[in-house]
Each structure stands twice: as C-alpha cells, then as structure tokens.
Design a protein around this motif. Structure first.
Motif, PDB file in Angstrom:
ATOM      1  N   PHE A 149     -20.998  13.016   3.169  1.00  0.00           N
ATOM      2  CA  PHE A 149     -20.883  11.813   3.985  1.00  0.00           C
ATOM      3  C   PHE A 149     -21.975  11.746   5.048  1.00  0.00           C
ATOM      4  O   PHE A 149     -22.463  10.655   5.369  1.00  0.00           O
ATOM      5  CB  PHE A 149     -19.487  11.701   4.602  1.00  0.00           C
ATOM      6  N   VAL A 150     -22.377  12.882   5.611  1.00  0.00           N
ATOM      7  CA  VAL A 150     -23.480  12.886   6.576  1.00  0.00           C
ATOM      8  C   VAL A 150     -24.745  12.349   5.912  1.00  0.00           C
ATOM      9  O   VAL A 150     -25.466  11.528   6.487  1.00  0.00           O
ATOM     10  CB  VAL A 150     -23.718  14.302   7.149  1.00  0.00           C
ATOM     11  N   ARG A 151     -25.020  12.810   4.696  1.00  0.00           N
ATOM     12  CA  ARG A 151     -26.205  12.345   3.968  1.00  0.00           C
ATOM     13  C   ARG A 151     -26.133  10.843   3.712  1.00  0.00           C
ATOM     14  O   ARG A 151     -27.096  10.103   3.940  1.00  0.00           O
ATOM     15  CB  ARG A 151     -26.359  13.101   2.653  1.00  0.00           C
ATOM     16  N   ASN A 152     -24.978  10.374   3.249  1.00  0.00           N
ATOM     17  CA  ASN A 152     -24.822   8.938   2.990  1.00  0.00           C
ATOM     18  C   ASN A 152     -24.953   8.113   4.263  1.00  0.00           C
ATOM     19  O   ASN A 152     -25.546   7.037   4.248  1.00  0.00           O
ATOM     20  CB  ASN A 152     -23.483   8.651   2.322  1.00  0.00           C
ATOM     21  N   GLU A 153     -24.397   8.593   5.359  1.00  0.00           N
ATOM     22  CA  GLU A 153     -24.491   7.878   6.632  1.00  0.00           C
ATOM     23  C   GLU A 153     -25.933   7.809   7.108  1.00  0.00           C
ATOM     24  O   GLU A 153     -26.368   6.788   7.653  1.00  0.00           O
ATOM     25  CB  GLU A 153     -23.590   8.537   7.673  1.00  0.00           C
ATOM     26  N   LYS A 154     -26.691   8.858   6.893  1.00  0.00           N
ATOM     27  CA  LYS A 154     -28.107   8.876   7.271  1.00  0.00           C
ATOM     28  C   LYS A 154     -28.884   7.862   6.440  1.00  0.00           C
ATOM     29  O   LYS A 154     -29.718   7.114   6.967  1.00  0.00           O
ATOM     30  CB  LYS A 154     -28.697  10.275   7.075  1.00  0.00           C
ATOM     31  N   ILE A 155     -28.607   7.783   5.145  1.00  0.00           N
ATOM     32  CA  ILE A 155     -29.274   6.821   4.266  1.00  0.00           C
ATOM     33  C   ILE A 155     -28.979   5.393   4.716  1.00  0.00           C
ATOM     34  O   ILE A 155     -29.867   4.550   4.777  1.00  0.00           O
ATOM     35  CB  ILE A 155     -28.860   7.047   2.799  1.00  0.00           C
ATOM     36  N   VAL A 156     -27.728   5.117   5.064  1.00  0.00           N
ATOM     37  CA  VAL A 156     -27.335   3.778   5.515  1.00  0.00           C
ATOM     38  C   VAL A 156     -28.037   3.432   6.824  1.00  0.00           C
ATOM     39  O   VAL A 156     -28.545   2.315   6.990  1.00  0.00           O
ATOM     40  CB  VAL A 156     -25.797   3.675   5.670  1.00  0.00           C
TER      41      VAL A 156
END
Length: 95
Positions: A83-90
C-alpha cells in the motif's frame, strides 16, 4: 491429545490472531495509513524462533500457532509495503 496440548491450542489462539485486526483494517481501507510494520516484523521474526523451540520440545501447539502467526505478521508487513508503494504512485501521478 493430552490436556496440556488442548490448553496450549486454546492459549495460542489469542496471541496468534492478535495481528489479524490490523491486517484486516489495512486491507479494508486499502491504505497503509496509521500502520507501522516494525512490530509485525519483530513479532514474525521471533515467532520463527518459537517454531524452532516448538520443534525442539516437540510441542504441536507451539509449532502450529506460531507458524500461523508468522504468516499473519509477514502478511501485515507485505500489505503495508504494497500500500505504501501504491500510495506513492498515486501521489506522483497527481503532480
């Protein structure tokens, strides 16, 4: 199964699933917000030692519950970083 093994299974149930509410909350929110993977990582690491100890003393409750707890705690850590990775991408896409 002997009485002490039954007691071990019952006692292990509570501590094994202690991290499950955090995992479920994170999956439901689909966010790492408010989560810290350090505790789950430490617990998972030392539960591996408990599994080894369970093998040494030939205690099925110790082995079974701690294997399940290792999986849950490392799922917490894995979900956190996912989720940290996805939040960074967003965040980067919004720039």
């Amino acid at each position: 199964m002997e009485l002490h093994e039954i007691i071990g299974f019952v006692a292990g149930f509570g501590t094994t699933f202690a991290a499950a509410p955090d995992l479920l909350a994170m999956l439901k929110r689909r966010s790492s917000r408010g989560m810290n993977p350090t505790m789950a990582g430490i617990m998972g690491t030392f539960q591996i030692v408990w599994v080894y100890y369970g093998v040494l003393i030939d205690s099925m409750p110790v082995i079974v519950w701690n294997i399940i707890a290792v999986v849950i705690n490392f799922l917490v850590v894995g979900a956190f970083f996912y989720f940290v990775r996805n939040e960074k991408i967003v965040r980067e896409a919004k720039r």
